[in-house]
Motif scaffolding. Structure first.
Motif, PDB file in Angstrom:
ATOM      1  N   VAL A  79     -38.063  15.581   1.259  1.00 47.54           N
ATOM      2  CA  VAL A  79     -38.668  15.675  -0.338  1.00 47.54           C
ATOM      3  C   VAL A  79     -40.026  16.518  -0.260  1.00 47.54           C
ATOM      4  CG1 VAL A  79     -37.234  13.585  -1.068  1.00 47.54           C
ATOM      5  CG2 VAL A  79     -39.899  13.385  -0.225  1.00 47.54           C
ATOM      6  N   ALA A  80     -40.321  17.056   0.710  1.00 51.01           N
ATOM      7  CA  ALA A  80     -41.636  17.768   0.870  1.00 51.01           C
ATOM      8  C   ALA A  80     -41.652  18.692  -0.119  1.00 51.01           C
ATOM      9  CB  ALA A  80     -41.881  18.132   2.296  1.00 51.01           C
ATOM     10  N   PRO A  81     -40.540  19.707  -0.416  1.00 45.41           N
ATOM     11  CA  PRO A  81     -40.629  20.767  -1.411  1.00 45.41           C
ATOM     12  C   PRO A  81     -41.051  20.405  -2.811  1.00 45.41           C
ATOM     13  CG  PRO A  81     -38.674  20.903   0.022  1.00 45.41           C
ATOM     14  CD  PRO A  81     -39.316  19.624   0.179  1.00 45.41           C
ATOM     15  N   TYR A  82     -41.008  18.806  -3.060  1.00 47.58           N
ATOM     16  CA  TYR A  82     -41.188  18.622  -4.746  1.00 47.58           C
ATOM     17  C   TYR A  82     -42.467  17.971  -4.692  1.00 47.58           C
ATOM     18  CZ  TYR A  82     -36.001  18.522  -4.492  1.00 47.58           C
ATOM     19  OH  TYR A  82     -34.706  18.729  -4.242  1.00 47.58           O
ATOM     20  N   ASP A  83     -43.203  18.473  -5.968  1.00 45.02           N
ATOM     21  CA  ASP A  83     -44.340  18.102  -6.179  1.00 45.02           C
ATOM     22  C   ASP A  83     -44.611  16.743  -6.450  1.00 45.02           C
ATOM     23  OD1 ASP A  83     -45.172  20.766  -5.986  1.00 45.02           O
ATOM     24  OD2 ASP A  83     -45.322  21.185  -7.993  1.00 45.02           O
ATOM     25  N   TYR A  84     -43.609  16.110  -7.259  1.00 46.12           N
ATOM     26  CA  TYR A  84     -43.298  14.707  -7.522  1.00 46.12           C
ATOM     27  C   TYR A  84     -42.155  14.120  -7.453  1.00 46.12           C
ATOM     28  CZ  TYR A  84     -48.237  15.086  -9.485  1.00 46.12           C
ATOM     29  OH  TYR A  84     -49.464  15.456  -9.513  1.00 46.12           O
ATOM     30  N   ILE A  85     -41.962  12.857  -6.892  1.00 41.79           N
ATOM     31  CA  ILE A  85     -40.785  12.190  -6.782  1.00 41.79           C
ATOM     32  C   ILE A  85     -40.677  10.968  -7.713  1.00 41.79           C
ATOM     33  CG2 ILE A  85     -39.553  11.027  -5.002  1.00 41.79           C
ATOM     34  CD1 ILE A  85     -42.119  13.383  -3.802  1.00 41.79           C
ATOM     35  N   PHE A  86     -39.630  11.188  -8.615  1.00 35.95           N
ATOM     36  CA  PHE A  86     -39.496  10.046  -9.304  1.00 35.95           C
ATOM     37  C   PHE A  86     -38.439   9.154  -8.937  1.00 35.95           C
ATOM     38  CE2 PHE A  86     -41.094  13.564 -11.668  1.00 35.95           C
ATOM     39  CZ  PHE A  86     -41.821  13.008 -12.917  1.00 35.95           C
ATOM     40  N   ILE A  87     -38.882   7.853  -8.772  1.00 38.94           N
ATOM     41  CA  ILE A  87     -37.856   6.622  -8.318  1.00 38.94           C
ATOM     42  C   ILE A  87     -37.588   5.407  -9.388  1.00 38.94           C
ATOM     43  CG2 ILE A  87     -37.288   5.029  -6.373  1.00 38.94           C
ATOM     44  CD1 ILE A  87     -38.778   6.771  -4.699  1.00 38.94           C
ATOM     45  N   TRP A  88     -36.636   5.678 -10.070  1.00 41.40           N
ATOM     46  CA  TRP A  88     -36.599   4.811 -11.569  1.00 41.40           C
ATOM     47  C   TRP A  88     -35.374   3.874 -11.261  1.00 41.40           C
ATOM     48  CZ3 TRP A  88     -37.375   7.991 -16.458  1.00 41.40           C
ATOM     49  CH2 TRP A  88     -38.597   8.483 -16.655  1.00 41.40           C
ATOM     50  N   ASP A  89     -35.331   2.818 -12.026  1.00 36.70           N
ATOM     51  CA  ASP A  89     -34.329   2.151 -12.338  1.00 36.70           C
ATOM     52  C   ASP A  89     -33.469   2.601 -13.059  1.00 36.70           C
ATOM     53  OD1 ASP A  89     -35.420   0.236 -10.199  1.00 36.70           O
ATOM     54  OD2 ASP A  89     -35.726  -1.271 -11.386  1.00 36.70           O
ATOM     55  N   PHE A 132     -32.066   7.830  -9.646  1.00 34.75           N
ATOM     56  CA  PHE A 132     -31.609   6.721  -9.850  1.00 34.75           C
ATOM     57  C   PHE A 132     -30.772   5.911  -9.197  1.00 34.75           C
ATOM     58  CE2 PHE A 132     -32.727   9.533 -13.485  1.00 34.75           C
ATOM     59  CZ  PHE A 132     -33.204   8.744 -14.556  1.00 34.75           C
ATOM     60  N   THR A 133     -30.989   4.819  -8.977  1.00 33.03           N
ATOM     61  CA  THR A 133     -29.878   3.932  -8.266  1.00 33.03           C
ATOM     62  C   THR A 133     -29.032   3.051  -9.432  1.00 33.03           C
ATOM     63  OG1 THR A 133     -31.751   3.062  -6.486  1.00 33.03           O
ATOM     64  CG2 THR A 133     -29.599   1.997  -6.715  1.00 33.03           C
ATOM     65  N   GLN A 142     -26.158  -1.674  -2.289  1.00 36.66           N
ATOM     66  CA  GLN A 142     -27.393  -1.368  -1.706  1.00 36.66           C
ATOM     67  C   GLN A 142     -28.672  -1.112  -2.754  1.00 36.66           C
ATOM     68  OE1 GLN A 142     -27.733  -1.872   1.550  1.00 36.66           O
ATOM     69  NE2 GLN A 142     -25.654  -2.250   1.643  1.00 36.66           N
ATOM     70  N   SER A 143     -29.705  -1.304  -2.517  1.00 36.37           N
ATOM     71  CA  SER A 143     -30.926  -1.290  -3.309  1.00 36.37           C
ATOM     72  C   SER A 143     -31.453  -0.126  -3.552  1.00 36.37           C
ATOM     73  CB  SER A 143     -31.874  -2.505  -2.907  1.00 36.37           C
ATOM     74  OG  SER A 143     -32.720  -2.084  -1.737  1.00 36.37           O
ATOM     75  N   LYS A 144     -32.400   0.084  -4.230  1.00 37.94           N
ATOM     76  CA  LYS A 144     -33.286   1.224  -4.497  1.00 37.94           C
ATOM     77  C   LYS A 144     -33.948   1.591  -3.556  1.00 37.94           C
ATOM     78  CE  LYS A 144     -36.978   1.284  -7.449  1.00 37.94           C
ATOM     79  NZ  LYS A 144     -37.484   1.109  -8.704  1.00 37.94           N
ATOM     80  N   TRP A 145     -34.706   0.620  -2.931  1.00 37.51           N
ATOM     81  CA  TRP A 145     -35.578   1.083  -1.697  1.00 37.51           C
ATOM     82  C   TRP A 145     -34.876   1.220  -0.212  1.00 37.51           C
ATOM     83  CZ3 TRP A 145     -39.957   2.659  -3.412  1.00 37.51           C
ATOM     84  CH2 TRP A 145     -40.526   2.290  -4.601  1.00 37.51           C
ATOM     85  N   TRP A 146     -33.521   0.628  -0.155  1.00 35.98           N
ATOM     86  CA  TRP A 146     -32.733   0.874   0.799  1.00 35.98           C
ATOM     87  C   TRP A 146     -32.322   2.283   0.900  1.00 35.98           C
ATOM     88  CZ3 TRP A 146     -27.844   2.970   1.673  1.00 35.98           C
ATOM     89  CH2 TRP A 146     -27.506   2.671   2.848  1.00 35.98           C
ATOM     90  N   TYR A 147     -31.930   2.910  -0.233  1.00 37.74           N
ATOM     91  CA  TYR A 147     -31.598   4.333  -0.359  1.00 37.74           C
ATOM     92  C   TYR A 147     -32.876   5.144  -0.291  1.00 37.74           C
ATOM     93  CZ  TYR A 147     -27.213   2.933  -2.727  1.00 37.74           C
ATOM     94  OH  TYR A 147     -25.874   2.526  -3.060  1.00 37.74           O
ATOM     95  N   ILE A 202     -31.842  16.099  -9.459  1.00 39.56           N
ATOM     96  CA  ILE A 202     -31.238  14.780  -9.938  1.00 39.56           C
ATOM     97  C   ILE A 202     -30.458  14.191  -8.706  1.00 39.56           C
ATOM     98  CG2 ILE A 202     -29.975  13.269 -11.596  1.00 39.56           C
ATOM     99  CD1 ILE A 202     -30.658  15.478 -13.758  1.00 39.56           C
ATOM    100  N   VAL A 203     -30.946  12.973  -8.417  1.00 38.71           N
ATOM    101  CA  VAL A 203     -30.276  12.275  -7.443  1.00 38.71           C
ATOM    102  C   VAL A 203     -29.511  10.972  -7.716  1.00 38.71           C
ATOM    103  CG1 VAL A 203     -30.258  11.364  -5.119  1.00 38.71           C
ATOM    104  CG2 VAL A 203     -31.419  13.243  -5.565  1.00 38.71           C
ATOM    105  N   LEU A 204     -28.413  10.567  -7.981  1.00 41.39           N
ATOM    106  CA  LEU A 204     -27.951   9.303  -8.163  1.00 41.39           C
ATOM    107  C   LEU A 204     -27.408   8.753  -6.958  1.00 41.39           C
ATOM    108  CD1 LEU A 204     -25.692  10.047 -11.451  1.00 41.39           C
ATOM    109  CD2 LEU A 204     -27.975   9.357 -11.148  1.00 41.39           C
ATOM    110  N   PHE A 205     -27.970   7.362  -6.645  1.00 47.06           N
ATOM    111  CA  PHE A 205     -27.581   6.594  -5.600  1.00 47.06           C
ATOM    112  C   PHE A 205     -26.581   5.579  -6.530  1.00 47.06           C
ATOM    113  CE2 PHE A 205     -32.210   7.587  -4.085  1.00 47.06           C
ATOM    114  CZ  PHE A 205     -31.442   8.470  -3.038  1.00 47.06           C
ATOM    115  N   HIS A 206     -25.416   5.490  -5.869  1.00 51.22           N
ATOM    116  CA  HIS A 206     -24.242   4.842  -6.371  1.00 51.22           C
ATOM    117  C   HIS A 206     -24.042   3.405  -5.365  1.00 51.22           C
ATOM    118  CE1 HIS A 206     -23.125   7.882  -9.232  1.00 51.22           C
ATOM    119  NE2 HIS A 206     -23.392   8.724  -8.086  1.00 51.22           N
TER     120      HIS A 206
END
Length: 334
Positions: free
Chosen positions: A182-192, A89-90, A167-172, A138-142
């Motif tokens: 992130v290769a060990p993860y099956d799926y990567i969620f990138i949410w607003d 989440f950003t 900074q923006s979501k896609w910058w992070y 869980i990752v928080l981009f502040h």
């Protein structure tokens, strides 16, 4: 060693002098090793990752992760279950309630079969809400610099926090979610962050409506995805990450080109799940605030500008590629 004196008629050479001369000659000789012998002090493996050619292959670790590790104990005992999914989440602190609600509502992904949610998809973009269990990192981009304030939520203490102001979501994503990380993860969620999930029920599955995809290569079937609530498989994310431009930080134009990162036909690998719905609250929490234009208007202006730049880059890159091949894209069939 006895040498006839006639060999050295003009030199008075003693045995000791001869040995001294031979030893001096040997000391100054440059001896070349046979070509069939290996210099074991040098390793050079061209198939290693770039920059690591001098390492023995068995020690090379090309991938990493962002699993939090302990500073004590044995590494193989750091955690019982390695998370399979990553959600980023950003965020700004003023949106804490919205983010907390998104994290804590609904059911774990393990309650769903992959066939029900990710039917035949290598890449999928879904609007899906989950309670992020131990299967999630869980990752928080502040973007506001406030990180420790989130400790009021129990789950936040186990999260990974990255702070860079305004900074923006896609910058992070471009800088901190490299595919090898992130290769060990099956799926990567990138949410607003500003998503209302009060009316969303992830337990109900959805099927494609007959007749909607009259053209599998055009919106809304395959060329467009909802960019605010995306989920990528690891393979699709590797492609999308490379497509994200380093200087274009709002991501406009990506949604119309993610189809390039899936097998054809794209409508079988990419989709928007809209049987359940969420609310985009549209609350702007950062911006320049310049006179004469609101923060939202100023950000929207740059978004549109980046969209034009991205479209031009993609179009020009395709032209250059096909020109090198000596073919015309107009000759291709779907």
């Amino acid at each position: 060693m006895n040498l006839p004196s006639t060999l050295f008629p003009s030199i008075n050479l003693s045995t000791q002098a001869l040995f001294n001369a031979v030893n001096s000659f040997k000391a100054h000789m440059v001896v070349s090793a046979p070509s069939n012998k290996i210099n074991r002090s040098m390793i050079w493996i061209p198939t290693n990752p770039k920059g690591a050619e001098g390492l023995p292959p068995g020690i090379v670790s090309p991938m990493s992760d962002i699993y939090p590790r302990r500073l004590w104990g044995k590494p193989n005992e750091d955690f019982g279950i390695a998370p399979k999914y990553l959600v980023a989440f950003t965020v700004g602190y003023t949106q804490k309630e919205s983010v907390n609600a998104a994290v804590e509502k609904a059911s774990p992904l393990s309650h769903y079969s992959r066939a029900n949610i990710y039917t035949c998809m290598h890449y999928v973009t879904v609007i899906l809400h989950l309670r992020f269990s131990e299967n999630f990192t869980i990752v928080l981009f502040h973007y506001d610099g406030q990180t420790s304030e989130w400790d009021e939520f129990g789950w936040s203490r186990k999260a990974v926090h990255v702070s860079a102001r305004k900074q923006s979501k896609w910058w992070y994503a471009k800088r901190f979610l490299h595919p090898d990380i992130v290769a060990p993860y099956d799926y990567i969620f990138i949410w607003d962050e500003d998503l209302g999930v009060q009316h969303f029920n992830a337990e109900e599955n959805t099927e494609e409506r007959p007749g909607w995809c009259t053209d599998s290569y055009s919106p809304p079937c395959a060329a467009f995805v909802e960019i605010r609530v995306t989920v990528f498989s690891r393979n699709a994310w590797r492609c999308v990450w490379h497509m994200i431009q380093n200087d274009l930080i709002h991501g406009w134009g990506l949604d119309f080109n993610m189809r390039r990162c899936v097998e054809q036909p794209p409508h079988e690998k990419i989709g928007v799940v809209d049987a359940q719905w969420i609310v985009h609250e549209g609350i702007a929490t950062q911006g320049p605030g310049e006179t004469g234009m609101t923060p939202v208007e100023k950000i929207r202006q740059r978004c549109k500008h980046e969209w034009v730049i991205f479209q031009n880059r993609m179009r020009n890159a395709e032209k250059e590629y096909y020109a090198e091949l000596g073919v015309s894209p107009s000759n291709f069939t779907r």
